[in-house]
Design an enzyme around this catalytic site. Sequence first.
Site, mmCIF file in Angstrom:
data_model
loop_
_atom_site.group_PDB
_atom_site.id
_atom_site.type_symbol
_atom_site.label_atom_id
_atom_site.label_comp_id
_atom_site.label_asym_id
_atom_site.label_seq_id
_atom_site.Cartn_x
_atom_site.Cartn_y
_atom_site.Cartn_z
ATOM 1 C CG HIS A 1 40.199 49.963 28.521
ATOM 2 N ND1 HIS A 1 40.208 50.965 29.715
ATOM 3 C CD2 HIS A 1 41.487 50.101 28.042
ATOM 4 C CE1 HIS A 1 41.327 51.407 29.648
ATOM 5 N NE2 HIS A 1 42.055 51.375 28.692
ATOM 6 C CB CYS B 1 43.494 47.546 35.461
ATOM 7 S SG CYS B 1 44.929 47.922 36.402
ATOM 8 N N GLY B 2 45.388 46.887 33.007
ATOM 9 C CA GLY B 2 46.495 46.607 32.165
ATOM 10 C C GLY B 2 47.786 46.319 33.003
ATOM 11 C CB SER B 3 50.072 47.900 34.863
ATOM 12 O OG SER B 3 49.453 48.799 36.201
ATOM 13 C CG HIS C 1 53.062 33.812 54.014
ATOM 14 N ND1 HIS C 1 54.474 33.892 53.552
ATOM 15 C CD2 HIS C 1 52.820 32.396 54.140
ATOM 16 C CE1 HIS C 1 54.885 32.819 53.653
ATOM 17 N NE2 HIS C 1 53.733 31.883 53.974
#
Length: 143
Positions: free
Chosen positions: A9, A65-67, A98
Amino acid sequence: MKISLGNDHAGTDYKFEILEYLKSQGHEVTNHGTDKDDSVDYPDFVHPVAKDVENKKADFGIIICGSGNGANMTANKHQGVRSALCWNKEIVSLAREHNNANVLSIPARFTSKPQALEMVKTFLNTPFEGGRHERRVEKIACS
């Protein structure tokens, strides 16, 4: 290119903007994300993306997502998936060059939509350098 896309969300608005860009560039996109702002559980939308990459049904995955942390942790449970949590295009470049990252995890609450779009562009257009990085990437996979 085939891209698998998933979001919870917190990433719905970001997903729609990224989806529009990817389609405008001619990419084939599978949308596993929610299309609503109602609270959902990110693993339900990230596992399908990671499975697409793991089973080579998609060249790359993009998860939001949020984080970015939960989505990233979930994706990295899958064999052959190298998900990178990134918050600017410089980190995205290094993750591709890398680490041969094949999934980009975007933290919606810590990046702007224009910044996220730049990260997607960088992710898709930055090649893996190989060389000394190849042996390191090979050591990532558990056998």
